[in-house]
Design an enzyme around this catalytic site. Structure first.
Site, mmCIF file in Angstrom:
data_model
loop_
_atom_site.group_PDB
_atom_site.id
_atom_site.type_symbol
_atom_site.label_atom_id
_atom_site.label_comp_id
_atom_site.label_asym_id
_atom_site.label_seq_id
_atom_site.Cartn_x
_atom_site.Cartn_y
_atom_site.Cartn_z
ATOM 1 N N ARG A 102 40.237 11.841 51.579
ATOM 2 C CA ARG A 102 40.154 13.099 52.332
ATOM 3 C C ARG A 102 40.878 12.862 53.653
ATOM 4 O O ARG A 102 40.406 12.085 54.493
ATOM 5 C CB ARG A 102 38.696 13.490 52.555
ATOM 6 C CG ARG A 102 38.501 14.843 53.234
ATOM 7 C CD ARG A 102 37.020 15.159 53.343
ATOM 8 N NE ARG A 102 36.766 16.364 54.135
ATOM 9 C CZ ARG A 102 36.651 17.584 53.629
ATOM 10 N NH1 ARG A 102 36.749 17.765 52.327
ATOM 11 N NH2 ARG A 102 36.426 18.619 54.416
ATOM 12 N N HIS A 129 43.284 21.677 48.525
ATOM 13 C CA HIS A 129 41.875 21.281 48.337
ATOM 14 C C HIS A 129 41.500 21.564 46.871
ATOM 15 O O HIS A 129 40.649 22.411 46.588
ATOM 16 C CB HIS A 129 40.984 22.072 49.299
ATOM 17 C CG HIS A 129 39.593 21.528 49.440
ATOM 18 N ND1 HIS A 129 39.187 20.327 48.876
ATOM 19 C CD2 HIS A 129 38.498 22.037 50.076
ATOM 20 C CE1 HIS A 129 37.915 20.125 49.174
ATOM 21 N NE2 HIS A 129 37.472 21.142 49.892
ATOM 22 N N GLN A 132 37.773 21.625 45.269
ATOM 23 C CA GLN A 132 36.975 22.808 45.584
ATOM 24 C C GLN A 132 37.236 23.921 44.574
ATOM 25 O O GLN A 132 36.320 24.630 44.165
ATOM 26 C CB GLN A 132 37.283 23.307 46.996
ATOM 27 C CG GLN A 132 36.494 24.546 47.393
ATOM 28 C CD GLN A 132 35.006 24.313 47.452
ATOM 29 O OE1 GLN A 132 34.552 23.399 48.138
ATOM 30 N NE2 GLN A 132 34.214 25.129 46.751
ATOM 31 N N ASP A 223 37.417 31.642 54.021
ATOM 32 C CA ASP A 223 37.248 30.284 54.525
ATOM 33 C C ASP A 223 37.207 30.360 56.040
ATOM 34 O O ASP A 223 37.565 31.392 56.645
ATOM 35 C CB ASP A 223 38.414 29.405 54.041
ATOM 36 C CG ASP A 223 38.236 27.926 54.363
ATOM 37 O OD1 ASP A 223 37.083 27.518 54.620
ATOM 38 O OD2 ASP A 223 39.232 27.189 54.369
ATOM 39 N N CYS A 263 33.646 28.391 50.391
ATOM 40 C CA CYS A 263 33.640 26.943 50.137
ATOM 41 C C CYS A 263 32.747 26.178 51.103
ATOM 42 O O CYS A 263 32.453 24.998 50.858
ATOM 43 C CB CYS A 263 35.064 26.396 50.155
ATOM 44 S SG CYS A 263 35.898 26.590 51.755
ATOM 45 N N ARG A 291 30.318 21.393 43.240
ATOM 46 C CA ARG A 291 31.226 20.321 43.638
ATOM 47 C C ARG A 291 30.809 19.028 42.936
ATOM 48 O O ARG A 291 31.660 18.256 42.468
ATOM 49 C CB ARG A 291 31.187 20.133 45.167
ATOM 50 C CG ARG A 291 31.927 21.179 45.973
ATOM 51 C CD ARG A 291 33.446 21.060 45.823
ATOM 52 N NE ARG A 291 33.922 19.765 46.272
ATOM 53 C CZ ARG A 291 34.166 19.450 47.542
ATOM 54 N NH1 ARG A 291 33.962 20.346 48.504
ATOM 55 N NH2 ARG A 291 34.624 18.254 47.865
#
Length: 306
Positions: A102, A129, A132, A223, A263, A291
């Site tokens: 990450r 991402h 996700q 987001d 998310c 997730r």
């Protein structure tokens, strides 16, 4: 051996297969059956960006699969403190069975993967991402809104937007993206998605009007307006994103049974209203839990490719 850096590298069939494995493992877990397919394997988790969901889901997932996860922050290893990425990749991949990273620059994870002897998973970069989106689509399947989906994304043209573009282009559903002027999606990612959409039949539209994007949608998603590393832009972004908060009035423009996704983390009163988030808490927090299950499916799938 395969890496998981962006959905662009995967076919529709492969994406759905990964999610199917995750759904199967989730069903087994709920029945008290623990799949130990990755027993005695080790996942190295490199975090240059911190996260709640990414760390907990990967670490718990690896444990439930019978393996072990190592948390490696930028303070714990030499990466970023003088050692070249390629050297770190060679060392860690000689000792571990899989690596999740990450980080900020997508080029960093690409370089790491090019020198790694084991599968590398993108846990988030500034460009994509993808893990996700596996969880998001798994949630859409579970809530019965994956078929004939019309997805409206309202907000910043960021890594989540890029990942929605790739998912829509690969799976062939309709995606409408509304961003404020000056915060549009990456032009190269958009061109790539439009090229892929020619084969899949996906409908992709970009605009600056959130109401136009949401009208008639079956899924509405957003987001945070200021991602990690953009904290100094927060006040300006709040001004620039005026009118882009998703609330009950916004959702009234969507189809009657439309679902809302986020998310997380969510900043109530900015990109989403407190009331709307709480009214959709069942699906939003199921999405967060997924997730864990989607990434378990991903790790098992990658292990099977070796």
């Amino acid at each position: 051996m395969r890496h998981f850096l962006t959905l662009k590298d995967f076919t529709k069939e492969e994406i759905l297969e990964i999610i199917d494995i995750g759904l199967k493992i989730k069903k087994e877990l709920k029945a008290g059956i623990y799949n130990k397919e990755l027993e005695m394997q080790t996942l190295a988790m490199i975090f240059e960006k911190s996260s709640t969901r990414t760390r907990v889901s990967f670490e718990t997932g690896m444990f439930q699969l019978g393996g072990h996860a190592l948390f490696l922050s930028s303070r714990d290893i030499h990466l970023g403190r003088g050692e070249p990425v390629k050297d770190t990749a060679r060392v860690i991949s000689s000792m571990c069975d899989m690596v999740m990273i990450r980080t900020y620059e997508h080029s960093m994870i690409e370089e790491f993967a090019s020198y790694s002897k084991v599968p590398v998973i993108n846990g988030l970069t500034d460009t994509y991402h993808p893990v996700q989106l596996l969880a998001d689509y798994m949630t859409m399947i579970e809530f019965g809104v994956a078929e004939n989906a019309i997805v409206a994304y309202v907000g910043d043209g960021n890594n989540m937007t890029n990942s929605w573009l790739m998912l829509a282009a690969k799976l062939g559903f309709e995606l409408r993206i509304a961003t404020p002027k000056g915060y549009e999606v990456d032009s190269k990612v958009l061109r790539d998605a439009l090229d892929i959409a020619k084969e899949s039949g996906a409908i992709i539209r970009v605009m600056n009007d959130p109401k136009e994007a949401v009208r008639g949608a079956t899924i509405v998603t957003t987001d945070t307006w200021a991602s990690m590393g953009q904290e100094d832009e927060k006040e300006q972004r709040i001004k620039d994103f005026k009118g882009f908060m998703v609330d009950g009035l916004t959702m009234c423009l969507a189809q009657k049974d439309a679902k809302f996704l986020h998310c997380l983390p969510a900043y109530r009163g900015q990109e989403v209203s407190e009331e709307l988030l709480e009214d959709n808490a069942d699906i939003v927090f199921a999405e967060a839990e997924n997730r864990l299950h989607a990434q378990k499916g991903l790790m098992v799938w990658l292990d099977r490719q070796r």
